[in-house]
Enzyme design. Structure first.
Site, mmCIF file in Angstrom:
data_model
loop_
_atom_site.group_PDB
_atom_site.id
_atom_site.type_symbol
_atom_site.label_atom_id
_atom_site.label_comp_id
_atom_site.label_asym_id
_atom_site.label_seq_id
_atom_site.Cartn_x
_atom_site.Cartn_y
_atom_site.Cartn_z
ATOM 1 N N ARG A 1 0.824 -1.210 0.000
ATOM 2 C CA ARG A 1 0.000 0.000 0.000
ATOM 3 C C ARG A 1 0.858 1.259 0.000
ATOM 4 N NH1 ARG A 1 -4.811 -2.556 2.718
ATOM 5 N NH2 ARG A 1 -6.551 -1.133 2.521
ATOM 6 N N ARG B 1 -17.906 -3.559 9.699
ATOM 7 C CA ARG B 1 -16.561 -3.269 10.182
ATOM 8 C C ARG B 1 -16.518 -1.925 10.902
ATOM 9 N NH1 ARG B 1 -12.423 -4.423 5.302
ATOM 10 N NH2 ARG B 1 -11.536 -2.531 6.174
ATOM 11 N N ARG C 1 -9.973 7.054 5.099
ATOM 12 C CA ARG C 1 -9.320 5.938 4.405
ATOM 13 C C ARG C 1 -9.087 6.289 2.942
ATOM 14 N NH1 ARG C 1 -13.303 1.414 5.466
ATOM 15 N NH2 ARG C 1 -11.946 0.109 4.202
HETATM 16 P P1 AMP Z 1 -8.554 -3.548 4.255
HETATM 17 O O1 AMP Z 1 -9.292 -4.693 4.842
HETATM 18 O O2 AMP Z 1 -7.629 -3.944 3.165
HETATM 19 O O3 AMP Z 1 -9.463 -2.400 3.880
HETATM 20 O O4 AMP Z 1 -7.623 -2.975 5.437
HETATM 21 C C1 AMP Z 1 -8.161 -2.464 6.635
HETATM 22 C C2 AMP Z 1 -7.132 -1.620 7.363
HETATM 23 O O5 AMP Z 1 -5.999 -2.435 7.726
HETATM 24 C C3 AMP Z 1 -6.531 -0.474 6.554
HETATM 25 O O6 AMP Z 1 -7.343 0.686 6.568
HETATM 26 C C4 AMP Z 1 -5.205 -0.269 7.301
HETATM 27 O O7 AMP Z 1 -5.392 0.414 8.526
HETATM 28 C C5 AMP Z 1 -4.795 -1.697 7.633
HETATM 29 N N1 AMP Z 1 -3.972 -2.278 6.539
HETATM 30 C C6 AMP Z 1 -4.305 -3.311 5.713
HETATM 31 N N2 AMP Z 1 -3.317 -3.578 4.825
HETATM 32 C C7 AMP Z 1 -2.349 -2.674 5.091
HETATM 33 C C8 AMP Z 1 -1.091 -2.398 4.504
HETATM 34 N N3 AMP Z 1 -0.626 -3.090 3.449
HETATM 35 N N4 AMP Z 1 -0.346 -1.388 5.033
HETATM 36 C C9 AMP Z 1 -0.781 -0.675 6.088
HETATM 37 N N5 AMP Z 1 -1.962 -0.862 6.680
HETATM 38 C C10 AMP Z 1 -2.751 -1.858 6.191
#
Ligand code: AMP
Length: 223
Positions: A90, A162, A173
């Site tokens: 990311r 969530r 986000r």
């Molecule tokens: P997601 O389920 O992919 O939307 O991720 C939920 C949250 O997890 C994100 O908003 C970040 O806070 C954290 N997160 C997930 N993947 C990453 C990543 N590669 N780098 C940093 N934070 C992450």
């Protein structure tokens, strides 16, 4: 056919849902760093406690922590297994870390799929998103509803929203995504790995678009 893929794209574009469907179709492993972090939060590990506050604020967990989770996962899978990295890398730093992890393991990425959706689509999708509290399967009350209200079709787990799908956090986000993750699009375009997928349509159409893109990779591999 082994695929080693990265799925990029803003929150709510459908990365997780498309990755889930394609991982099933191709017999490869979906590695979602968001889900792995949520498991740490659920189990109340030290990492999970630290990560929860960051995630609830719509920000990113630090690069080293997330990269080490991915490294452990990839190393434990063995190099013959295909995968979709859903939500990692990311940041540019994470992309560089991924490159060195994969080099160490003697493997390389086949492609990066940029799952694209407009802000209107994103806000509508995140508003209706619920997830199984047991197995993590994702539903959308509008487009992909469960058979029975509030219950997972697969494991009958309770469906929950969530914590970071609240409107003010969604905005944060999206801002974090634009600032830190969007630069990866040109990074991977320059490496000639980028495939852009239009994900504004219905789920089936979006999965078709992604599968067509994969066919193009196959053709390229066969050349
Ligand atoms: P997601 O389920 O992919 O939307 O991720 C939920 C949250 O997890 C994100 O908003 C970040 O806070 C954290 N997160 C997930 N993947 C990453 C990543 N590669 N780098 C940093 N934070 C992450």
């Amino acid at each position: 056919m082994i695929y080693r893929l990265v799925f990029l794209g803003p929150p709510g574009a459908g990365k997780g849902t498309i990755a889930q469907a394609m991982a099933e179709a191709f017999g490869i492993t979906q590695i979602s760093t968001g889900s792995l972090l949520r498991e740490e939060v659920e189990s109340q590990t030290e990492l999970g406690k630290k990560a929860k506050a960051i995630m609830d604020a719509g920000q990113y967990v630090d690069d080293e922590t997330v990269a080490s989770i991915v490294e452990n996962k990839l190393a434990s899978m063995g190099k013959e297994k295909g995968f979709i990295l859903d939500g990692f890398p990311r940041t540019i730093k994470q992309a560089e870390m991924l490159e060195s992890i994969m080099q160490k393991l003697g493997i390389a990425l086949d492609a990066v799929l940029d799952i694209e959706a407009s802000d209107d689509t994103i806000i509508e999708r995140l508003g209706g998103r619920v997830q199984c509290s047991k197995c993590g399967k994702v539903y959308n009350l509008k487009n992909v509803p469960p058979e029975e209200e509030g219950k997972c079709d697969g494991c009958s787990g309770k469906l929950v929203k969530r914590d970071d799908d609240k409107p003010e956090i969604i905005k944060m986000r999206l801002e974090t995504y634009r600032k830190k993750t969007e630069p990866l699009i040109s990074h991977y375009r320059e490496k000639r790995l980028l495939l852009t997928i239009d994900a504004n349509g219905a789920l089936k159409e979006n999965i078709d678009n992604a599968e067509k893109a994969l066919k193009r990779i196959n053709e390229k591999k066969g050349e």
